[in-house]
Design a protein around this motif. Structure first.
Motif, PDB file in Angstrom:
ATOM      1  N   ILE A 167      -3.341   7.164  -9.975  1.00  0.00           N
ATOM      2  CA  ILE A 167      -2.096   7.876  -9.684  1.00  0.00           C
ATOM      3  C   ILE A 167      -1.291   7.087  -8.654  1.00  0.00           C
ATOM      4  N   PHE A 168      -1.983   6.520  -7.675  1.00  0.00           N
ATOM      5  CA  PHE A 168      -1.323   5.797  -6.591  1.00  0.00           C
ATOM      6  C   PHE A 168      -0.721   4.483  -7.086  1.00  0.00           C
ATOM      7  N   ILE A 169      -1.366   3.844  -8.082  1.00  0.00           N
ATOM      8  CA  ILE A 169      -0.889   2.548  -8.586  1.00  0.00           C
ATOM      9  C   ILE A 169       0.510   2.649  -9.217  1.00  0.00           C
ATOM     10  N   PRO A 170       0.750   3.582 -10.175  1.00  0.00           N
ATOM     11  CA  PRO A 170       2.113   3.661 -10.734  1.00  0.00           C
ATOM     12  C   PRO A 170       3.148   4.081  -9.694  1.00  0.00           C
ATOM     13  N   PHE A 174       1.148  -6.727 -12.990  1.00  0.00           N
ATOM     14  CA  PHE A 174       0.102  -7.537 -12.358  1.00  0.00           C
ATOM     15  C   PHE A 174       0.000  -7.220 -10.881  1.00  0.00           C
ATOM     16  N   GLU A 175       1.127  -7.177 -10.185  1.00  0.00           N
ATOM     17  CA  GLU A 175       1.112  -6.922  -8.732  1.00  0.00           C
ATOM     18  C   GLU A 175       0.553  -5.541  -8.412  1.00  0.00           C
ATOM     19  N   SER A 176       0.881  -4.556  -9.252  1.00  0.00           N
ATOM     20  CA  SER A 176       0.380  -3.204  -9.004  1.00  0.00           C
ATOM     21  C   SER A 176      -1.140  -3.146  -9.111  1.00  0.00           C
ATOM     22  N   GLN A 177      -1.719  -4.019  -9.957  1.00  0.00           N
ATOM     23  CA  GLN A 177      -3.174  -4.036 -10.139  1.00  0.00           C
ATOM     24  C   GLN A 177      -3.910  -4.655  -8.958  1.00  0.00           C
ATOM     25  N   LEU A 178      -3.171  -5.219  -8.007  1.00  0.00           N
ATOM     26  CA  LEU A 178      -3.808  -5.788  -6.824  1.00  0.00           C
ATOM     27  C   LEU A 178      -4.442  -4.703  -5.950  1.00  0.00           C
ATOM     28  N   ILE A 179      -3.997  -3.450  -6.133  1.00  0.00           N
ATOM     29  CA  ILE A 179      -4.661  -2.343  -5.429  1.00  0.00           C
ATOM     30  C   ILE A 179      -6.109  -2.253  -5.882  1.00  0.00           C
ATOM     31  N   GLY A 180      -6.318  -2.286  -7.207  1.00  0.00           N
ATOM     32  CA  GLY A 180      -7.680  -2.273  -7.731  1.00  0.00           C
ATOM     33  C   GLY A 180      -8.453  -3.513  -7.320  1.00  0.00           C
ATOM     34  N   ILE A 218      -3.628   3.177   6.152  1.00  0.00           N
ATOM     35  CA  ILE A 218      -2.645   3.341   5.076  1.00  0.00           C
ATOM     36  C   ILE A 218      -1.372   4.011   5.597  1.00  0.00           C
ATOM     37  N   ILE A 219      -1.501   4.863   6.612  1.00  0.00           N
ATOM     38  CA  ILE A 219      -0.352   5.608   7.135  1.00  0.00           C
ATOM     39  C   ILE A 219       0.693   4.679   7.760  1.00  0.00           C
ATOM     40  N   PRO A 220       0.327   3.840   8.760  1.00  0.00           N
ATOM     41  CA  PRO A 220       1.347   2.909   9.288  1.00  0.00           C
ATOM     42  C   PRO A 220       1.808   1.882   8.252  1.00  0.00           C
ATOM     43  N   SER A 221       0.905   1.542   7.309  1.00  0.00           N
ATOM     44  CA  SER A 221       1.288   0.595   6.248  1.00  0.00           C
ATOM     45  C   SER A 221       2.401   1.180   5.389  1.00  0.00           C
ATOM     46  N   ILE A 268      -0.848  -2.221   2.767  1.00  0.00           N
ATOM     47  CA  ILE A 268      -1.553  -1.191   2.004  1.00  0.00           C
ATOM     48  C   ILE A 268      -2.768  -1.796   1.303  1.00  0.00           C
ATOM     49  N   LEU A 269      -2.610  -3.015   0.775  1.00  0.00           N
ATOM     50  CA  LEU A 269      -3.740  -3.685   0.130  1.00  0.00           C
ATOM     51  C   LEU A 269      -4.882  -3.907   1.108  1.00  0.00           C
ATOM     52  N   VAL A 270      -4.546  -4.351   2.319  1.00  0.00           N
ATOM     53  CA  VAL A 270      -5.572  -4.568   3.345  1.00  0.00           C
ATOM     54  C   VAL A 270      -6.252  -3.243   3.694  1.00  0.00           C
ATOM     55  N   SER A 271      -5.475  -2.177   3.779  1.00  0.00           N
ATOM     56  CA  SER A 271      -6.023  -0.857   4.101  1.00  0.00           C
ATOM     57  C   SER A 271      -6.993  -0.384   3.030  1.00  0.00           C
ATOM     58  N   PHE A 272      -6.607  -0.563   1.761  1.00  0.00           N
ATOM     59  CA  PHE A 272      -7.500  -0.189   0.656  1.00  0.00           C
ATOM     60  C   PHE A 272      -8.774  -1.025   0.675  1.00  0.00           C
TER      61      PHE A 272
END
Length: 537
Positions: free
Chosen positions: A35-38, A49-55, A104-107, A116-120
């Protein structure tokens, strides 16, 4: 294994219930990524591709965390986790995840996707430590002979978390089913992850203050394998080098991802080949079944994650399900059904651990999947989703039940059966459109549902004193969730999201091949595994 005449060890029920809570939140957060990715894709104007960097950051942390724990243990000469105890390992892991969730909050406030990626990554780094500790801890909370029962139970709880996760996260982000993504504010994200951090902290404090929870220490001898360590370090270095090249150059992402896949598979096969010629210093890597198992876990996790993480973008594609494509706030019921499919399969797969008569087991195999499906529908109904569109999925459940009966709880046969069905369902999903295609792709969740215990049990079969080490290497291969989804995302950017699901189809086909190879390799070693070990052990 305990002597038959030895007294039975009573299961620590309260401790197991606490542990199940941790398994629940792994599933809750992992499934919520879909849900967070889209949302991030639209909010930060990202490519698929960039959105998949969360995973990638999430599942890459599992690999890095497990590898660091193994390498540090190798350097000090003992297993750090065994030394501090599983209980403290889980507590420390939860606290690391608290830091990540709060970050994730300050990100989000800074509107920084890299942050956000670092936080995840930090959240998942904590999960890596928790998972490495929690699985053997579940076994230690009672009779070792019934350890797999407890793992199946906690796995079922994990799946319940994956079912609820997309619904609850969608509620906190969008407020209601009809809310458009443009109305989502940073405050929504802040509230969500403040609650997540608070829950992690509460569970950590509960574990720390609970007098009934044992320390879960294990004095088993640590088996260091310097050549295997070098191989894994080289693999890590090559992957990092590819990432740096991708950041510093204009080389297309797709070729780099293909090179990454080649590097992973080549390194593992090369290591096994060297170990077979001279097994000194290679430890568990001298066993071909472990290497096939590592590749199997890599592909399986990548398949499970890529189907889901790219699913939101597919549902948003104009002309696929609706003329204009679905809004982010309306995709949660389909994502929930995907993860619910894993729950349906895992609940069904857990039937074998109960002492049921043959007839009762057959009845349960038919009834339990529909009970689990009912839970998925009820959760969606509570959220306000229209569940009528989900009811025809019953046909897919009937097909899965037939597959479970055919698999006969034999890991190689079950893995092959589900992999073949997964391949067929993905091909159907690619060639069709509309709700039938959606069902076909969601059916991939049912096919993935009990692959983990099948691959895991086949991969560590016959490893003897290297079983623990082999298990650690298998967990590292959760790395597949960091590589395969962005590979499909890059294909989706180039050729469109619908045809990009050829990646999932190819992965299922590869798993079918691995099922045949694993059975063949074990049989050559005198292990008729399907007749000796039931799925889930």
């Amino acid at each position: 294994m305990n002597h038959p005449d030895a007294p039975k060890i009573k299961t620590n029920g309260s401790a197991l219930a606490s542990l199940a809570l941790v398994f629940f939140f792994w599933g809750f957060i992992a499934a919520s990524n879909s849900i967070f990715i889209p949302f991030c894709k639209s909010h930060f104007h990202l490519s698929q591709f960039e959105s998949q960097l969360i995973g990638s950051s999430f599942y890459g942390a599992y690999f890095i965390g497990s590898l660091l724990l193994y390498l540090i243990s190798s350097m000090v000469g003992y297993d750090i986790l065994n030394k501090i105890g599983y209980k403290k390992g889980i507590i420390y892991g939860l606290l690391i995840s608290v830091v990540g969730a709060l970050a994730i909050i300050p990100s989000a406030n800074a509107n920084s996707f890299p942050a956000i990626l670092v936080s995840f990554f930090v959240v998942a780094l904590g999960f890596s430590l928790q998972q490495t500790a929690a699985q053997p801890f579940a076994i230690a909370l009672g009779d070792p002979a019934t350890g797999s029962h407890r793992l199946n139970l906690t796995g079922g709880i994990n799946s319940f978390g994956t079912t609820l996760g997309p619904i609850i996260v969608s509620f906190f982000l969008f407020g209601s089913v009809g809310t458009a993504i443009e109305n989502v504010t940073v405050t929504n994200i802040n509230n969500l992850y403040l609650i997540v951090a608070g829950i992690f902290l509460a569970v950590a404090l509960f574990f720390a203050l609970s007098k009934k929870l044992p320390d879960g220490k294990n004095e088993a001898k640590f088996e260091a394998s310097k050549n295997a360590s070098k191989s894994l370090i080289v693999l890590t270095g090559l992957i990092i080098a590819i990432i740096i090249i991708g950041q510093l150059t204009n080389i297309e992402k797709l070729p780099l991802l293909i090179v990454t896949l080649f590097v992973v598979f080549f390194t593992l096969f090369y290591s096994n080949n060297k170990a077979i010629k001279n097994n000194e210093g290679w430890g568990a890597m001298k066993y071909p079944q472990l290497v096939y198992g590592m590749i199997g876990i890599f592909i399986y996790v990548g398949t499970e994650v890529t189907i889901d993480n790219n699913f939101g973008a597919l549902l948003k594609t104009p002309g696929y399900l609706t003329q204009l494509g679905l809004d982010e706030s309306k995709i949660s019921k389909f994502v929930s059904l995907y993860w619910g499919s894993l729950m349906i399969g895992r609940w069904t797969g857990a039937i074998g651990v109960f002492n049921l008569s043959n007839m009762s087991k057959k009845i349960a195999t038919i009834v339990v999947p529909f009970i689990a499906f009912g839970v998925v529908l009820f959760v969606n109904h509570l959220y306000g989703n229209d569940i009528m569109e989900l009811l025809p999925y019953t046909i897919c459940i009937i097909i899965a039940i037939a597959a479970f009966f055919y698999g006969q709880e034999k890991p190689a046969k079950t893995l092959l059966t589900l992999a073949v069905l997964g391949t067929i369902s993905m091909i159907a999903g690619i060639t069709l459109t509309g709700i039938v295609s959606v069902y076909a792709i969601i059916f991939g969740g049912l096919c993935c549902s009990i692959m983990w215990p099948c691959i895991f049990s086949l991969g560590v079969a016959g490893l003897g004193k290297y079983t623990s080490q082999g298990s650690a290497f298998l967990i590292m291969m959760i790395l597949g969730g960091a590589v395969i989804p962005p590979f499909q995302g890059a294909l989706g950017d180039t050729f469109g999201m619908h045809p990009s699901y050829i990646v999932a189809a190819s992965c299922f086909a590869a798993l079918a091949f691995l099922a045949i190879k694993l059975k063949s390799v074990l049989k050559a070693q005198g292990l008729d595994f399907d007749s000796q070990v039931a799925s889930g052990h």
